[in-house]
Design an enzyme around this catalytic site. Structure first.
Site, PDB file in Angstrom:
ATOM      1  N   SER A  46       0.118   6.511   5.340  1.00  0.00           N
ATOM      2  CA  SER A  46       1.302   6.061   4.605  1.00  0.00           C
ATOM      3  C   SER A  46       2.299   7.196   4.420  1.00  0.00           C
ATOM      4  CB  SER A  46       0.889   5.531   3.229  1.00  0.00           C
ATOM      5  OG  SER A  46       2.024   5.249   2.438  1.00  0.00           O
ATOM      6  N   VAL A  81       8.094  -0.538   5.570  1.00  0.00           N
ATOM      7  CA  VAL A  81       7.955  -1.600   6.569  1.00  0.00           C
ATOM      8  C   VAL A  81       8.400  -2.936   5.968  1.00  0.00           C
ATOM      9  CG1 VAL A  81       6.409  -2.663   8.248  1.00  0.00           C
ATOM     10  CG2 VAL A  81       5.949  -0.327   7.442  1.00  0.00           C
ATOM     11  N   LYS A 133       2.725 -10.867  -0.685  1.00  0.00           N
ATOM     12  CA  LYS A 133       2.570  -9.583  -1.367  1.00  0.00           C
ATOM     13  C   LYS A 133       3.168  -9.568  -2.765  1.00  0.00           C
ATOM     14  CE  LYS A 133       3.206  -5.823   1.025  1.00  0.00           C
ATOM     15  NZ  LYS A 133       3.853  -4.818   1.907  1.00  0.00           N
ATOM     16  N   PHE A 155      18.199  -1.133  -8.474  1.00  0.00           N
ATOM     17  CA  PHE A 155      18.071  -0.110  -9.507  1.00  0.00           C
ATOM     18  C   PHE A 155      19.243   0.866  -9.447  1.00  0.00           C
ATOM     19  CE2 PHE A 155      13.299  -0.782  -9.107  1.00  0.00           C
ATOM     20  CZ  PHE A 155      13.220  -1.511 -10.280  1.00  0.00           C
ATOM     21  N   TYR A 182      -2.438   6.082  -4.831  1.00  0.00           N
ATOM     22  CA  TYR A 182      -2.469   5.421  -3.523  1.00  0.00           C
ATOM     23  C   TYR A 182      -2.155   6.433  -2.426  1.00  0.00           C
ATOM     24  CZ  TYR A 182      -0.578   2.998   0.508  1.00  0.00           C
ATOM     25  OH  TYR A 182      -0.300   2.602   1.796  1.00  0.00           O
ATOM     26  N   HIS A 187      12.513  -9.696  -1.504  1.00  0.00           N
ATOM     27  CA  HIS A 187      12.981  -9.829  -2.885  1.00  0.00           C
ATOM     28  C   HIS A 187      14.468 -10.176  -2.911  1.00  0.00           C
ATOM     29  CE1 HIS A 187       9.361  -8.762  -5.002  1.00  0.00           C
ATOM     30  NE2 HIS A 187       9.200  -7.674  -4.267  1.00  0.00           N
ATOM     31  N   ARG A 227      16.198   5.100   2.399  1.00  0.00           N
ATOM     32  CA  ARG A 227      14.820   4.975   2.883  1.00  0.00           C
ATOM     33  C   ARG A 227      14.814   4.743   4.392  1.00  0.00           C
ATOM     34  NH1 ARG A 227      11.232   3.124  -1.236  1.00  0.00           N
ATOM     35  NH2 ARG A 227      11.739   4.285  -3.119  1.00  0.00           N
TER      36      ARG A 227
END
Length: 326
Positions: free
Chosen positions: A113, A172, A180, A203, A139, A189, A217
């Site tokens: 990741s 991704v 999810k 945000f 994570y 979303h 990103r």
């Protein structure tokens, strides 16, 4: 037969569909899928299913029928705080599969990741030794811990799989991720918010370096990640830990505008405050350094953000999501 863990999940189910179209028999490994996940297997060709908690026990009987293992099953929640759970699911389970593939001579490809890079202060280069990285959450630590272990095994000359790679997936997005929930990509979303309210909430920036909506990103289309995995499988001498991104950082506003365009809606964006706890581990910028994989010979161009969003939200990819929501 190709084994895929996490096969009912987002990346796993998209990989299953690609391999099915290529004519491969599939061994799908996951928890018994809920209705929300079962829809991800609609239209697949031949496959067998083994529950995730049974798979390790069945390994001795599978070595003659499995050609390769793609290990995409893990706890992917960046807010998970139970380290013992992450250690068991994301580190120890992966070690068992690695050791089995090394023992019987099978290729092994697993999900790492971009969360391993932490706040990005050390850059996003897959040439950086994982021992030098400091993830921001547990994570990311679990993924980095396995990268460290795998590279240490290779360095000391221990048995290794017959072709292997860890892929550091960046942000991704793509079809088959509605299940999810809150961990789905901003694409999904944003789509939901637009259909429900006509606007998207983003945000506000928590860093004066970035304007509201200007956080950047490396948004990568899931089919590009699959291209990377399959290229590595086709080139078993190319081993190691590799970034899987586009190499281009785009803003959240770029992404949201692409969603509005795909839905043929006029853009309306509202900025809201970022929760304090999220702000402590928020990545305002990620951009995969892709030269390592490209220099190895994987040269297929990345899908643009606009094209990837258009394909993600095309009618053929959203009809099953809509049906599943009813």
């Amino acid at each position: 037969m190709i084994a895929i863990t996490g096969a009912a999940g987002f990346i796993g189910s998209n990989l299953a569909h690609r391999l099915s179209r290529l004519g491969h028999d599939l061994l799908l490994v996951d928890d018994p899928p809920t209705a929300a996940k079962a829809v991800n297997w609609a239209g697949l060709g031949r496959f067998q299913f083994i529950p995730l908690d049974q798979f390790l026990g069945d390994l001795p009987d599978l070595d003659r029928s499995v050609e390769a293992v793609f290990h995409l099953g893990a706890c992917s929640s960046t807010t998970e705080t139970d380290w013992s759970y992450l250690l068991r699911n994301n580190v120890e389970y992966t070690r068992r599969l690695w050791e089995w593939c090394a023992e019987v001579g099978l290729p092994f490809y697993y999900a790492s990741s971009a969360a391993t890079y932490g706040d990005g202060s050390q850059g996003f280069s897959d040439h950086t030794p994982p021992t030098e990285l400091r993830p921001l959450n547990l994570y990311g630590k679990s993924k980095n811990d396995f990268d460290v272990w795998a590279l240490a095994e290779v360095a000391k000359g221990a048995p290794e799989p017959a072709g292997w790679a860890g892929l550091k997936f960046f942000n991704v997005y793509g079809p088959r991720e509605r299940h999810k929930g809150k961990m789905a990509s901003v694409v999904w979303h944003a789509r939901r918010q637009i259909l429900e309210t006509g606007e998207v909430r983003l945000f506000r920036s928590n860093d004066p370096t970035y304007p509201d909506g200007g956080q950047r990103r490396d948004f990568v289309f899931v089919e590009d990640c699959i291209d990377h995995m399959l290229w590595l499988w086709e080139h078993p001498d190319t081993t190691g830990v590799y970034n899987s991104g586009t190499g281009v950082a785009r803003t959240f506003q770029d992404l949201v505008l692409a969603v509005f365009a795909a839905l043929e809606r006029e853009p309306r964006i509202q900025f809201i405050d970022m929760p304090a706890e999220l702000g402590k581990q928020y990545q305002n910028y990620t951009q995969a350094e892709m030269s390592k994989l490209r220099d190895a010979g994987c040269s297929k161009p990345a899908t643009t953000l606009e094209e990837g969003v258009r394909r993600t939200l095309s009618p053929e990819n959203t009809v099953s999501e809509t049906q599943n929501a009813l």
